[in-house]
Design a protein around this motif. Structure first.
Motif, PDB file in Angstrom:
ATOM      1  N   ALA A 182      -6.226 -57.276 -12.709  1.00 23.50           N
ATOM      2  CA  ALA A 182      -5.412 -56.080 -12.307  1.00 23.50           C
ATOM      3  C   ALA A 182      -5.597 -54.976 -13.482  1.00 23.50           C
ATOM      4  CB  ALA A 182      -3.949 -56.363 -12.240  1.00 23.50           C
ATOM      5  N   GLU A 183      -5.642 -55.461 -14.623  1.00 21.26           N
ATOM      6  CA  GLU A 183      -5.710 -54.444 -15.777  1.00 21.26           C
ATOM      7  C   GLU A 183      -7.127 -53.698 -15.674  1.00 21.26           C
ATOM      8  OE1 GLU A 183      -4.630 -56.553 -19.282  1.00 21.26           O
ATOM      9  OE2 GLU A 183      -2.307 -56.611 -18.665  1.00 21.26           O
ATOM     10  N   ARG A 184      -8.141 -54.945 -15.562  1.00 23.50           N
ATOM     11  CA  ARG A 184      -9.605 -54.251 -15.194  1.00 23.50           C
ATOM     12  C   ARG A 184      -9.623 -53.201 -14.027  1.00 23.50           C
ATOM     13  NH1 ARG A 184     -12.279 -58.541 -12.442  1.00 23.50           N
ATOM     14  NH2 ARG A 184     -12.348 -59.543 -14.306  1.00 23.50           N
TER      15      ARG A 184
ATOM     16  N   PHE B 165      -1.550 -53.930  -5.246  1.00 20.36           N
ATOM     17  CA  PHE B 165      -0.337 -53.659  -5.798  1.00 20.36           C
ATOM     18  C   PHE B 165      -0.164 -53.806  -7.173  1.00 20.36           C
ATOM     19  CE2 PHE B 165       4.187 -55.117  -6.436  1.00 20.36           C
ATOM     20  CZ  PHE B 165       4.814 -54.009  -6.279  1.00 20.36           C
ATOM     21  N   MET B 166      -0.894 -55.084  -7.615  1.00 16.03           N
ATOM     22  CA  MET B 166      -0.698 -55.352  -9.131  1.00 16.03           C
ATOM     23  C   MET B 166      -1.595 -54.362 -10.172  1.00 16.03           C
ATOM     24  SD  MET B 166      -0.981 -59.545  -8.466  1.00 16.03           S
ATOM     25  CE  MET B 166      -1.056 -59.733 -10.196  1.00 16.03           C
TER      26      MET B 166
ATOM     27  N   TYR C 223      -1.477 -50.162 -14.028  1.00 17.24           N
ATOM     28  CA  TYR C 223      -1.883 -48.795 -14.088  1.00 17.24           C
ATOM     29  C   TYR C 223      -0.558 -48.203 -14.875  1.00 17.24           C
ATOM     30  CZ  TYR C 223      -4.428 -44.387 -13.727  1.00 17.24           C
ATOM     31  OH  TYR C 223      -5.342 -43.327 -13.622  1.00 17.24           O
ATOM     32  N   HIS C 224       0.669 -48.309 -14.158  1.00 14.72           N
ATOM     33  CA  HIS C 224       1.919 -47.842 -15.005  1.00 14.72           C
ATOM     34  C   HIS C 224       2.003 -48.278 -16.222  1.00 14.72           C
ATOM     35  CE1 HIS C 224       4.539 -47.383 -10.795  1.00 14.72           C
ATOM     36  NE2 HIS C 224       3.636 -46.629 -10.832  1.00 14.72           N
ATOM     37  N   ALA C 225       1.956 -49.576 -16.545  1.00 16.91           N
ATOM     38  CA  ALA C 225       2.250 -50.027 -17.789  1.00 16.91           C
ATOM     39  C   ALA C 225       1.044 -49.574 -18.771  1.00 16.91           C
ATOM     40  CB  ALA C 225       1.997 -51.683 -17.625  1.00 16.91           C
ATOM     41  N   ARG C 226      -0.116 -49.055 -18.409  1.00 17.32           N
ATOM     42  CA  ARG C 226      -1.184 -48.971 -19.432  1.00 17.32           C
ATOM     43  C   ARG C 226      -1.042 -47.546 -19.614  1.00 17.32           C
ATOM     44  NH1 ARG C 226      -7.194 -51.213 -20.388  1.00 17.32           N
ATOM     45  NH2 ARG C 226      -7.954 -49.416 -21.968  1.00 17.32           N
TER      46      ARG C 226
ATOM     47  N   GLU D  99      -1.440 -43.105  -8.152  1.00 16.69           N
ATOM     48  CA  GLU D  99      -1.464 -42.082  -6.904  1.00 16.69           C
ATOM     49  C   GLU D  99      -1.407 -40.757  -7.468  1.00 16.69           C
ATOM     50  OE1 GLU D  99       0.863 -45.677  -5.400  1.00 16.69           O
ATOM     51  OE2 GLU D  99       0.742 -44.684  -7.147  1.00 16.69           O
ATOM     52  N   GLU D 100      -0.464 -40.590  -8.831  1.00 13.86           N
ATOM     53  CA  GLU D 100      -0.600 -39.075  -9.020  1.00 13.86           C
ATOM     54  C   GLU D 100      -1.613 -38.741  -9.683  1.00 13.86           C
ATOM     55  OE1 GLU D 100       2.034 -38.199 -12.643  1.00 13.86           O
ATOM     56  OE2 GLU D 100       2.614 -40.453 -12.527  1.00 13.86           O
TER      57      GLU D 100
END
Length: 316
Positions: free
Chosen positions: A85-87, A119-120, A125-128, A134-135
């Motif tokens: 997910a991070e990748r 979703f993950m 994305y939020h976390a990093r 989306e924005e």
């Protein structure tokens, strides 16, 4: 349908972390040792190795690898070692940057991942990046591309096999009407492609084919030079037969004047644990050459060894 080869007896994360630490020490890095460990561990195992490495050596494994390795080999090892997910979050972010922007990569990630995986990716994305995928996609795209990509990356499709045949019939007609009117950016067309489950879409497109005598992608080829139409066709391909789309990405990456290492690395690292077997079969069918031979003929050194190990080549 993955091709990653993981040994039946896997050493403990502590042993693997210790071996990796050894690979970084002394004169020059031991690249073969790095490949022999990381290219043969699953995502869950790689995560444990990263945790153990950080606890034991007080350093992030990705940072250590970054210091020791270089060029395409480094990029492959780093992308592969990351949590999936991070990748994907990292690749998506890269695809919104000015010099590495790519509507295609955004579409590929949005359409070939499961709903939960996507979703993950958004959570990672939020976390990093401290903002939403989306924005960033909305900010870095315009016009029809934005209209299609924002709902694609925000999608959370139903994953089951339930199919409503009446709905497939009526939505096939909607698609046909919009395409006949050349209303390729119509809200209804985009709604169907970005919200329906993959099973439902397959039913709709089969009905389209049977009822109107043409595959939808053929009808969307009215202007071969139109980039938005190209992306629209690719979206449909990714949603309905991802291995065909990904085979083409690999074929173009390898057959270019000078290899497109970014595309080659991205597809191999993101699909090795997912559907690489299907992609390899499709590649062989389409090109009459096995994928490992094509990669070996086009890359060299540790980069080649790492890619071949990830696609399950016996000697790697």
């Amino acid at each position: 349908m993955a091709t990653l080869t993981v040994p039946s007896q896997v050493p403990s994360p502590t042993e693997d972390a210790e071996q990796l630490s050894k690979a970084f020490k002394g004169w020059g890095t031991n690249e073969s040792l790095i490949i022999s460990i990381l290219a043969h561990r699953s995502a869950a195992q790689r995560k444990l190795i990263q945790q153990t490495y950080a606890e034991t050596y007080g350093e992030d494994l990705l940072k250590a690898l970054d210091k020791e390795l270089s060029s395409d080999f480094e990029r492959t090892v780093l992308l592969w070692t990351m949590d999936p997910a991070e990748r994907d979050a990292y690749l998506s972010n890269e695809a919104t940057k000015r010099f590495t922007s790519s509507n295609w990569v955004l579409m590929e990630i949005a359409c070939t991942r499961s709903s939960l995986d996507l979703f993950m990716v958004r959570q990672a994305y939020h976390a990093r990046f401290k903002k939403s995928l989306e924005e960033d996609v909305a900010y870095h795209t315009t016009g029809d591309f934005r209209k299609l990509l924002v709902p694609l990356v925000s999608s959370f499709r139903y994953e089951g096999d339930e199919v409503h045949m009446m709905l497939a019939k009526s939505e096939a007609k909607i698609l046909r009407d919009k395409i006949t009117d050349k209303a390729y950016n119509d809200e209804e067309l985009i709604r169907i492609l970005t919200t329906r489950s993959k099973a439902q879409l397959n039913a709709t497109l089969n009905h389209y084919n049977n009822e109107f005598g043409n595959a939808i992608c053929k009808d969307l080829k009215t202007d071969p030079k139109d980039d938005y139409l190209k992306l629209l066709r690719a979206t449909i391909k990714c949603l309905t037969c991802p291995e065909k789309y990904l085979e083409k990405v690999l074929r173009l990456a390898i057959n270019k004047m000078g290899t497109d290492e970014w595309a080659l690395t991205r597809v191999v690292t993101t699909r090795a644990e997912v559907d690489m077997q299907r992609i390899k079969e499709e590649y062989q069918r389409r090109n009459s050459v096995p994928l490992d031979r094509a990669i070996a003929g086009d890359t060299s050194g540790d980069y080649e060894k790492m890619l071949l190990a990830l696609i399950g080549h016996e000697d790697a």
